[in-house]
Design a protein around this motif. Sequence first.
Motif, short mmCIF file in Angstrom:
data_model
loop_
_atom_site.label_atom_id
_atom_site.label_comp_id
_atom_site.label_asym_id
_atom_site.label_seq_id
_atom_site.Cartn_x
_atom_site.Cartn_y
_atom_site.Cartn_z
N MET A 16 0.85 -1.22 0.00
CA MET A 16 0.00 0.00 0.00
C MET A 16 0.87 1.25 0.00
SD MET A 16 -3.09 0.87 2.63
CE MET A 16 -4.00 2.40 2.49
N LYS A 17 0.46 2.20 -0.84
CA LYS A 17 1.20 3.44 -1.00
C LYS A 17 1.19 4.22 0.32
CE LYS A 17 -0.59 6.51 -3.52
NZ LYS A 17 -1.35 7.08 -4.64
N LYS A 18 2.32 4.80 0.65
CA LYS A 18 2.39 5.62 1.86
C LYS A 18 1.59 6.91 1.65
CE LYS A 18 5.71 7.75 4.79
NZ LYS A 18 5.41 9.08 4.24
N LYS A 19 0.82 7.29 2.66
CA LYS A 19 0.06 8.53 2.57
C LYS A 19 0.99 9.74 2.71
CE LYS A 19 -4.51 7.17 4.25
NZ LYS A 19 -5.62 7.57 5.13
N ILE A 20 0.62 10.84 2.03
CA ILE A 20 1.33 12.09 2.25
C ILE A 20 0.95 12.61 3.63
CG2 ILE A 20 1.57 14.48 1.48
CD1 ILE A 20 0.68 13.51 -1.32
N GLN A 21 1.96 12.99 4.41
CA GLN A 21 1.70 13.52 5.75
C GLN A 21 1.73 15.04 5.71
OE1 GLN A 21 1.09 11.50 8.53
NE2 GLN A 21 1.07 9.81 7.01
N VAL A 22 0.70 15.62 6.29
CA VAL A 22 0.56 17.07 6.19
C VAL A 22 0.43 17.70 7.57
CG1 VAL A 22 -1.17 18.82 5.58
CG2 VAL A 22 -0.42 17.16 3.88
N GLY A 23 1.01 18.90 7.71
CA GLY A 23 0.78 19.71 8.91
C GLY A 23 0.09 21.01 8.52
N GLY B 70 12.72 21.23 4.02
CA GLY B 70 12.43 20.34 2.88
C GLY B 70 10.96 20.01 2.69
N LYS B 71 10.10 20.81 3.26
CA LYS B 71 8.67 20.53 3.14
C LYS B 71 8.05 21.32 1.99
CE LYS B 71 8.47 19.56 8.05
NZ LYS B 71 9.17 18.29 7.75
N HIS B 72 7.10 20.65 1.31
CA HIS B 72 6.33 21.34 0.30
C HIS B 72 5.37 22.31 0.99
CE1 HIS B 72 8.03 18.67 -2.62
NE2 HIS B 72 7.57 17.60 -1.96
N ILE B 73 5.03 23.39 0.28
CA ILE B 73 4.33 24.47 0.96
C ILE B 73 3.11 24.93 0.17
CG2 ILE B 73 4.52 26.87 1.77
CD1 ILE B 73 7.65 26.21 1.92
N PHE B 74 1.98 24.93 0.87
CA PHE B 74 0.80 25.63 0.36
C PHE B 74 0.64 26.82 1.29
CE2 PHE B 74 -3.52 26.95 0.37
CZ PHE B 74 -3.95 26.80 -0.94
N CYS B 75 0.69 28.02 0.72
CA CYS B 75 0.66 29.22 1.57
C CYS B 75 -0.52 30.10 1.21
CB CYS B 75 1.97 30.00 1.36
SG CYS B 75 2.04 31.53 2.33
N GLU B 76 -1.31 30.49 2.22
CA GLU B 76 -2.44 31.38 1.97
C GLU B 76 -1.95 32.74 1.47
OE1 GLU B 76 -5.63 31.59 1.62
OE2 GLU B 76 -5.69 29.41 1.73
N LYS B 77 -2.80 33.44 0.78
CA LYS B 77 -2.46 34.74 0.21
C LYS B 77 -2.66 35.81 1.27
CE LYS B 77 -6.43 36.41 0.50
NZ LYS B 77 -6.92 37.68 0.99
N PRO B 78 -1.96 36.93 1.25
CA PRO B 78 -0.77 37.15 0.44
C PRO B 78 0.45 36.56 1.13
CG PRO B 78 -1.29 39.14 1.68
CD PRO B 78 -2.32 38.11 2.05
N ILE B 79 1.52 36.35 0.38
CA ILE B 79 2.75 35.79 0.98
C ILE B 79 3.24 36.72 2.08
CG2 ILE B 79 5.07 34.91 0.54
CD1 ILE B 79 4.33 34.56 -2.40
N ASN C 171 -1.42 17.12 -6.27
CA ASN C 171 -1.05 16.61 -7.58
C ASN C 171 0.38 17.04 -7.95
OD1 ASN C 171 -1.27 15.46 -10.16
ND2 ASN C 171 -2.01 17.39 -11.04
N SER C 172 0.72 18.28 -7.67
CA SER C 172 2.08 18.77 -7.93
C SER C 172 3.09 18.02 -7.08
CB SER C 172 2.19 20.27 -7.62
OG SER C 172 1.34 21.00 -8.44
N VAL C 173 2.71 17.82 -5.82
CA VAL C 173 3.63 17.15 -4.89
C VAL C 173 3.88 15.70 -5.33
CG1 VAL C 173 3.83 16.24 -2.54
CG2 VAL C 173 3.07 18.61 -2.92
N VAL C 174 2.80 14.99 -5.58
CA VAL C 174 2.91 13.56 -5.89
C VAL C 174 3.58 13.33 -7.24
CG1 VAL C 174 1.57 11.47 -6.42
CG2 VAL C 174 0.93 12.92 -4.47
N ASN C 175 3.21 14.13 -8.21
CA ASN C 175 3.72 13.90 -9.57
C ASN C 175 4.89 14.81 -9.94
OD1 ASN C 175 1.73 11.86 -10.19
ND2 ASN C 175 0.24 13.55 -10.16
#
Lengths: 336, 336, 336, 336
Positions: free
Chosen positions: D1-8, D91-100, D297-301
């Motif tokens: 089974m694929k490992k889930k992406i862990q998010v904070g 080294g974490k991927h980032i989703f950041c609310e607007k504005p930066i 999708n960006s993170v996984v692919n």
Amino acid sequence: MKKKIQVGVIGAGRIGKIHASNIVKNFPDVEVKAVADIYAEQVKDWAAGLGIQHVYSDYKKIIEDKEIDAVIICSSTDTHSQITIEAAQAGKHIFCEKPIDYDVDRIHQALDAVKKAGVKFQVGFNRRFDHNFKKVRELIQNGSIGELQIVKVISRDPAPPPAEYVKVSGGMFLDMTIHDFDMVRYLTGSEVTEVYTNAAVLVDKAIGEAGDVDTALISLKFKNGAIGVIDNCRQAVYGYDQRVEILGTKGGISVSNDAPTTVVLSTETAVTADKPKYFFLERYMESFETEMKEFFNSVVNDKDTVVSGIDGLKPVLIGLAAKKSYEEGRPVTLQE
Amino acid sequence: MKKKIQVGVIGAGRIGKIHASNIVKNFPDVEVKAVADIYAEQVKDWAAGLGIQHVYSDYKKIIEDKEIDAVIICSSTDTHSQITIEAAQAGKHIFCEKPIDYDVDRIHQALDAVKKAGVKFQVGFNRRFDHNFKKVRELIQNGSIGELQIVKVISRDPAPPPAEYVKVSGGMFLDMTIHDFDMVRYLTGSEVTEVYTNAAVLVDKAIGEAGDVDTALISLKFKNGAIGVIDNCRQAVYGYDQRVEILGTKGGISVSNDAPTTVVLSTETAVTADKPKYFFLERYMESFETEMKEFFNSVVNDKDTVVSGIDGLKPVLIGLAAKKSYEEGRPVTLQE
Amino acid sequence: MKKKIQVGVIGAGRIGKIHASNIVKNFPDVEVKAVADIYAEQVKDWAAGLGIQHVYSDYKKIIEDKEIDAVIICSSTDTHSQITIEAAQAGKHIFCEKPIDYDVDRIHQALDAVKKAGVKFQVGFNRRFDHNFKKVRELIQNGSIGELQIVKVISRDPAPPPAEYVKVSGGMFLDMTIHDFDMVRYLTGSEVTEVYTNAAVLVDKAIGEAGDVDTALISLKFKNGAIGVIDNCRQAVYGYDQRVEILGTKGGISVSNDAPTTVVLSTETAVTADKPKYFFLERYMESFETEMKEFFNSVVNDKDTVVSGIDGLKPVLIGLAAKKSYEEGRPVTLQE
Amino acid sequence: MKKKIQVGVIGAGRIGKIHASNIVKNFPDVEVKAVADIYAEQVKDWAAGLGIQHVYSDYKKIIEDKEIDAVIICSSTDTHSQITIEAAQAGKHIFCEKPIDYDVDRIHQALDAVKKAGVKFQVGFNRRFDHNFKKVRELIQNGSIGELQIVKVISRDPAPPPAEYVKVSGGMFLDMTIHDFDMVRYLTGSEVTEVYTNAAVLVDKAIGEAGDVDTALISLKFKNGAIGVIDNCRQAVYGYDQRVEILGTKGGISVSNDAPTTVVLSTETAVTADKPKYFFLERYMESFETEMKEFFNSVVNDKDTVVSGIDGLKPVLIGLAAKKSYEEGRPVTLQE
């Protein structure tokens, strides 16, 4: 039997013909006694068809006719102020197509002559009499949306005029936007204090080469604190786009286009409705009749006209400021 | 100069006045020479205002006038067929308000007289000339929606007539629905073969006491296989509701109501638009002019009229079947 | 910590999967413990993806599981009543997809079992929970349009089912119109007393050969005096057409379709808008969740379900009357 | 089974909660391992309800957690750039609310850190994922309306924020209009080159006293030659007004508001429809889910994010120019 009002129509181009025909058909108490046009020969048959007795090539024949009570000035713009002065001096009531003139001094001279003569004077801002816009104004005036905040006018033609026309048009702001400058005054009941023009040539390079623009967003400030923007384009391929949208503290008003029918066709590919009515003749025909009715009402009942000389002057002043703003790339106040 | 068509208008009630006024204003080649009305005294001033020379209390004066080319029959329904016969025998072209008669035999007699005399005969189904419905028909005829499946007509009045009127009206199906029976024939180009009426008295008990209904759903079968339903009510408090909706194998068409303006007011409590145009005078005024134009076109150019005698007969037959269906509580075929 | 409600889903076809997935995602207090489907092998992966522990090929495993509090019956229609009876006898609450059965006696048996067991029973008439229709009912109930006069439901599918399906569907009136029979009861709060069916095969001959119709106008009478018509077609090429229109003594209500976007594209040729949302999954997804929420609300708080057993029975009775009316070509009362 | 992406999720205010809940419900391959909020105590129950294991008051606990692959930054704006830097360095991927950030230098520092770390970075301009606006962009990109001429965005809130909020908001242009600056870039695919702001305090004096405006028309020039105007108001009493209107050489596009229902009520006094969906939670809920989907999708692919760091920077630059234009009463170029 009451004597009919005798009218002379000066200039029998497209709009002159509309007014003459409207009067003949719908105003049994008014008689179009004469028409003057520099191409008299070309309008003879049309005039005969309407039962108009006299066709002159020289408008002065109309001015000199003592029996004529009122003139409808539909000649080229550069002649409006001069004819107004002469007609006023001859004691005739005047309905004058917009704009009165491109030159502010000459407008003042014309309005002075009118004032001195004490005749009625109405400017042809027909859109004020449109069913849609009239109702918008009523809703604003009866407080339905509270204090005005944002006033937007969308006014786009279906197709650009030839570059030849553009050259003598006085420029988009005085030729086309002038209706919208009148509209914002009419709707808001307030005066424009500052203008900033964001414009470009995006439809036809020939218009640019003729020294004009064809697409514009004209940002406005009003005396009452509201702000606004007029949106113009010489070409909207889907048709004549004539809308307004107002935001106030208690609500918003919007007007969409009139269409020839309400038919909606739904097929496998799309849900399709009619385009707007094609152009000003289709869209505003009713208003041409109503403005004339109001004019004769003023004449007969000795009332102030509903579109005064000042209403003719102000949009020209705003138009000139819009032009200056475009040329100098900065906001221009109406006081400058 | 071409001789004008001379017209006599018989019956100067609401619709007679509309036709007369339309002709005077918009048909320079037609002259309303005379009007006949049993209350001649009451229509004199109105006729004078339009420049109509003669006002008679007896319509026979019009029939006898050799100069009169055509009559516009707008008198009460019970007189239509008789006047049609007399006018036809006098060689006059005839525009006759709907319905030709409530009695099928008398319709046949009238149509026979017309045929024998070889005069033009047009029935006043004005809605065929409405901008919306004309376009629906065009879309159907050009195949835009394929084969017809479901045809729906919504036709509701803003307010019920007085019970007095109802008593002499011929009943809702012949007085009101008759327009819709014509509309489904016009739109589909097919004949109704069977009718089932689901009706009730839900607006005004006095209408029921007068032996009529005020609310109905009339289910239809067409020769081309399509099915349909007409939806009638004597009262829609929000105004005159005049719509159609068609489903075909390749698409659907719908028509919504015309409104006085496109203004939308949005406030804290609601988004509000105009109600439909109030009643048939407001809604169909343009079509009254167009049907007259078509009539004179037939007269002048010796063409078939666009609403023939058969078009006048068929809706009466459907109306009688609808009535029978209601009375007997069963589907009724048009062959019975 | 509160114990979760344990649920078994019986039948994991399209609608079963929707319900299971909705519960897993949106009901933290409910657990889908097991799924039963005769093609258990084919649904295993899907069930695993949702974290459902057990997948059975025999629904009796779910009935026998003492831990399971409620069942969601989404199997083929012919099994609904039998499973309902067994589930009721096992003391489980029941959500049952529509229709309960095509056979009225078996419906009664199922409802008797439910009553005896005292379990909750809700029928899957999801459209009652649709945002549009819920608001229509509210407006009717709060008196916004006065007494009801005319009730119209338009309900057309985007594309016809295969003839194979039609053969086992119970016929259009029990398969498709049944939703609309429920809708008119829901909206009016009144019962249908008489039905007249005007129907035809206009979409696909194969449907006719399978003994069914594909296009229908079903005329209705209601106990409260109102009249109505349901408009059905197995194919509207422009998409899923789901509307209602109500006329009352104080006003009218209409609902138009939901569309994927509000985008309007205007070009030289047309003004184009989106077609309706494609089919019931797109159009009614929200209502599937809401009906489940209401069901669990009834279970947890021991309240009556919002779509009762009677609500499941009545539309079947109307559907059978509609069928009879079509077969016998006459109006059929619900008392027969 | 694929490992889930862990998010904070960092910051569990309104928008943080929406993102966390969306991920839990709709992303079976993603796990929200931890939430950090300075008021950890207040969000504990909510987190437990969603099955989130860890709730921290210090976001650094998330940064330090080696198992966590990505962070969703929803804390107050002044912390965005700092947390971005730390998350990137970890080294974490980032989703950041607007504005930066409100400070351009700090945005550059954050983007530099992201670049150096090679992590994914997406800014929360959710409206790009709205069904309506996505389709507008598609139509523009596929050439449906030719070359762009006029771009109009209407963006008005239903009610003004408290003056306390206004004080720390960065001002209307950076707090509210920033979405519209992003929208015009997204729709046109072109950059803003010049801005002129026509703004006023017309809703609430307290907003003016807090040094901000509440009503604005922001005139724009684009690199591709088009012109545009953004229309903002902190209060439209009829609800959240979110529309765009585009004119091109081959056509026009307009988007109207989404409403809760399509119900129209017609009574003796008015024809009434629903107001727009109330506010951004109702209106844009779907887009919050879609933007998250695109991020994962960006993170996984290992693809570029669809709203890049530059897309986060540019609207801030335009906002600052708009502010300067207002303060100095002149057009401001983006090059200054």
